[in-house]
Design a protein around this motif. Sequence first.
Motif, mmCIF file in Angstrom:
data_model
loop_
_atom_site.group_PDB
_atom_site.id
_atom_site.type_symbol
_atom_site.label_atom_id
_atom_site.label_comp_id
_atom_site.label_asym_id
_atom_site.label_seq_id
_atom_site.Cartn_x
_atom_site.Cartn_y
_atom_site.Cartn_z
ATOM 1 N N GLY A 154 -31.673 16.022 52.058
ATOM 2 C CA GLY A 154 -32.226 17.301 51.633
ATOM 3 C C GLY A 154 -32.802 18.090 52.798
ATOM 4 N N TYR A 155 -33.461 17.378 53.722
ATOM 5 C CA TYR A 155 -33.999 18.045 54.920
ATOM 6 C C TYR A 155 -32.861 18.674 55.728
ATOM 7 C CZ TYR A 155 -36.422 18.565 59.413
ATOM 8 O OH TYR A 155 -36.942 19.060 60.573
ATOM 9 N N TYR A 156 -31.768 17.942 55.883
ATOM 10 C CA TYR A 156 -30.629 18.443 56.660
ATOM 11 C C TYR A 156 -30.014 19.658 55.970
ATOM 12 C CZ TYR A 156 -26.075 18.568 58.940
ATOM 13 O OH TYR A 156 -24.957 18.969 59.618
ATOM 14 N N VAL A 157 -29.830 19.559 54.647
ATOM 15 C CA VAL A 157 -29.209 20.661 53.919
ATOM 16 C C VAL A 157 -30.071 21.911 53.977
ATOM 17 C CG1 VAL A 157 -28.598 21.426 51.588
ATOM 18 C CG2 VAL A 157 -27.861 19.193 52.389
ATOM 19 N N ARG A 158 -31.380 21.734 53.896
ATOM 20 C CA ARG A 158 -32.263 22.904 53.871
ATOM 21 C C ARG A 158 -32.234 23.660 55.196
ATOM 22 N NH1 ARG A 158 -38.458 23.234 51.621
ATOM 23 N NH2 ARG A 158 -38.846 25.412 52.231
ATOM 24 N N TYR A 159 -32.230 22.936 56.298
ATOM 25 C CA TYR A 159 -32.344 23.607 57.591
ATOM 26 C C TYR A 159 -30.998 23.966 58.205
ATOM 27 C CZ TYR A 159 -37.332 22.873 57.692
ATOM 28 O OH TYR A 159 -38.675 22.914 57.396
ATOM 29 N N TRP A 180 -28.278 29.428 51.564
ATOM 30 C CA TRP A 180 -28.262 28.582 50.374
ATOM 31 C C TRP A 180 -28.990 27.259 50.582
ATOM 32 C CZ3 TRP A 180 -22.708 28.757 47.870
ATOM 33 C CH2 TRP A 180 -22.424 30.079 47.507
ATOM 34 N N GLY A 181 -29.602 27.097 51.729
ATOM 35 C CA GLY A 181 -30.183 25.800 52.074
ATOM 36 C C GLY A 181 -31.220 25.304 51.076
ATOM 37 N N GLN A 182 -32.189 26.170 50.734
ATOM 38 C CA GLN A 182 -33.254 25.726 49.845
ATOM 39 C C GLN A 182 -32.721 25.430 48.443
ATOM 40 O OE1 GLN A 182 -36.540 28.428 49.741
ATOM 41 N NE2 GLN A 182 -37.838 27.067 48.515
ATOM 42 N N MET A 232 -32.728 21.733 46.404
ATOM 43 C CA MET A 232 -33.258 21.456 45.069
ATOM 44 C C MET A 232 -32.191 20.832 44.166
ATOM 45 S SD MET A 232 -35.665 24.791 44.345
ATOM 46 C CE MET A 232 -36.229 24.071 42.822
ATOM 47 N N VAL A 233 -30.951 21.344 44.256
ATOM 48 C CA VAL A 233 -29.868 20.767 43.453
ATOM 49 C C VAL A 233 -29.626 19.322 43.853
ATOM 50 C CG1 VAL A 233 -27.405 20.900 42.932
ATOM 51 C CG2 VAL A 233 -28.779 22.983 43.008
ATOM 52 N N LEU A 234 -29.633 19.053 45.155
ATOM 53 C CA LEU A 234 -29.406 17.697 45.642
ATOM 54 C C LEU A 234 -30.505 16.748 45.176
ATOM 55 C CD1 LEU A 234 -27.880 15.679 47.450
ATOM 56 C CD2 LEU A 234 -29.294 16.449 49.358
#
Length: 702
Positions: A244-249, A254-256, A260-262
Motif C-alpha cells: 500500500g505504501y508503494y502504491v500510494r507514493y 490514483w495512488g491514495q 484504500m482499495v488494496l
Amino acid sequence: MTAFAFWGYGFAACAYAIFGLYLYLAWRGGRIGGALLAAVGLSLLWALAQLWSNQKFGVNIHVVVLMLDVLRAGGWFVFLLLLLGSTISHGVRRYAVVAVAVLAVQLAGVASSSGYLFTGALTLRLYLGGALAGAILGLALVEQIYRSLAADARWALKPVLMGLGASFLFELYLFADGFLFGRLDPLIWVVRGPAHALVLPLIALSVMRNPAWALRMAPSRAVVFHTAALGAAGAYLLVVAAAGYYVRYFGGEWGQALQMVLLFAALVLMAAFMSSAAQRARLKIYLSKHLFPYRYDYRAEWLRFTQALATPDSRLDLGQMVIKSLGNLVESTGGVLWLRVAGEEEYRPCAHINQVEVDAAELVEAADSSLVRFLREREWIINLEECRANQEDFRDLALPAWLMYFPDAWLLIPLTGGSGLVGFVLLGAPRTRFEIDWEVLDLLKTAQHQAASYLERMLATTELLEARKFESFTRMSAFVVHDLKNLVAQLSLMLKNAERHKDNPEFQQDMLETVAHVESKMRELMAQLQEKRSIDPPRAVDLVRVLENIRQRKRGQRPAVELQRPAQGGVVVQAHPERLERVIGHIVQNAIEASHEDSKVTVTLDHSAMGRVRVVVEDHGRGMSETFLREHLARPFETTKASGMGIGVYETRQYIRELGGEVNFESTLEVGTRVSIELPGAAPATRDPGRTHIKTGEGSDA
C-alpha cells in the motif's frame, strides 16, 4: 541505515528479552539449560549495547559492544560444548581449548583497539581473524554434535543446530568479508541483529522437543496454533502495508484510492481465510506434522471428546454429538449414525449432521448383512477410498447400496460396546486432505468405544423408561381389575340371594341400590382410565360418616359389621373421601371373607396419641402366619385367597402412607386378624362442600 540499525537491534533485544524471560520462568535446573539461559542473557545485553551505540557514538561505547559480542559468542560456545559433552565422552576438552584460544584472540583485538577504534590494520585483523575463527569453530561444533547424535535423537536437536549453524554462517560471511577487505560492511553489520533474532524460534522449538535439558517448556498445540496464525497474519499485514505504501507514493493521482482499495481487499481476504474451517484444519495438520512428534495432544483430545458427550447441548442430541465428536478428530464436517433397534434385527439411522435427508426405510441395514458382520467380527474402521482401491483386504465385505446417497462418504466407524455392535457412524469427507495412519486409527478406536458406552446407556435408559411406563399401566390396570372384581362380587352376591328374596320388597330396594352403586362405580372406573388431569387435593373428611357408609354397604353380608365410635362429635381427617372409603372398605371386606358367618367383624374408631386418629378392624377368622405377614403381605400380587389378586393391601398401605398415616397388621393362624390404621387428625370443615366427583375415578370396594 541508522534508522534500520535502531529498529533491527531493537527487534533483536525484544526477542532475546521475551525468550530469556520465558526460559527463566520455565527453568528447573540443569547445566545445559543454565548455559542456554546465560547465552540468551548475554545476547540481550549485546543487542542493547548495539542499540545504545547506534544512538550515542563513542570509542568506549564501541569497546563495550565488542566485549559483549565476545562474551555472547563465549556463552554460545559453552552451550554447544555442554551439548557435545552429553553426546560424546572424549574430545570435548580439545574443542574447549580451541574455544578459549579463539575468544582470547578476539579479546586481544578488542583490548588493542580501545585507544583508536581499529585505526591500525593489525589490530582490526586481529579482531576479525578471531571472530572468523570463532564462526568456523561454531560450525565445527554444530557439525560434530549432529554427527554424534543417534538417528532417533536428531529430531529433537535438529532445530537448534540449524538455527545456530545459520548464525555461524552469517558470522562467517560477515567476518570473512571484513578480513579480506580490511573493513566491516556497514550493511551486513546493521542486519546482524535481526538475523540472530530470527533463529530464536528454531532454538525454542528444540528446547520444547528435548526434555533432557530440564527446561519444562511444552507449549500446548493451541498456543502454537494461535501464535502461528497471529504471526502469519502479522506478516501478511506487513506485506500489505508495504504494498500500500508503494502504491500510494508511486501510483500518481490514483495512488491514495488504489491504496484504500488494496487495503480493503487485503482485509476481506484475510477475514475469509481466518474464518475458513478448512484453512484452520490445514494449518493444524501442518503444525502437528512438522512441530510435534505425535499428531494429537491426547490429553486435550480425550478431555474434549468426553466433555462433548457428557455435556448436554440443547441444539444437538446425543447421537449428533457422537457424530460431531468423532468428526472433529479427523476434520470431518458431518455424517450419519445408525443404531440397532430394540427388539429388532436391524440398524436404522437415528441422527445426522450436514447430510442430505434420505428416506429412513432405504437406509435400513439388516443385522446379518455383510457390512454388519464385517464390523462386528473385525471391528475395523473402513476407509471407503482404500476399500475400493484395495479389494483384496476387503473381499469379505459387500458395500451397501445406500452409499450412493452419500457421494462424500469417507469413513465407516463401528461403535462397539459391552453388548457387541451398538451401531456405526458414516463420516463425510474432511475439510482438507487428511491422512489416515495408525495413530488416527488408534484414537478413533478408543473414541468409538467411549461413544458406544454412552449410546448403550442412552438406549438402556430409554428401554427402562418404556418398561416403567408399562409397569405403571400394568399397576393401574391391576387396581382397576381389583375394583371390578369387588363390583362383580356384589352382583354375584345379589344374584345368589335373588332366588330366595326376589319377592321381598326390602331386598328389591336393596338390589336397586346395589345396581345403582355398581353402575356409579363403573362410570368412575371409566373416568379413571380416560382422565388426564391431576387428582383432587385432600380435604376434610368425616371418618364417622365414611365408616357408617361402609357398614351400610356391607349389611347384606355375613358376618355383620359392628361399628364402635365415639359417643359425640365427628372425627375428621384430611383425605379423598371416595378413595379413603375404598381402602378401608377393602380391609373390612377381607375381614368378612376371612371369617365364619356366625362370628363377627368389629370396626373401632377412637382418638390416638398426638392428635392422631385410629381405625381398628378386627375379625376372628382363619388369620395369617408370621412368615406371610413379614415377607408377603405388603407386596403386590401376594394373597392367601384363591380368587384374590393381592393388590388391595398394597394399595391401602401406599395410600395411607401418602396421607401421613401407617397401617399395622397383627394376625394369628385360626385365631384372627387385627388391622390398625392410624391417620393424622384434622380440624372440622367450616362448611360441607357436598359430594363431588372424584377426579381419579377410584372405584369403591364392595
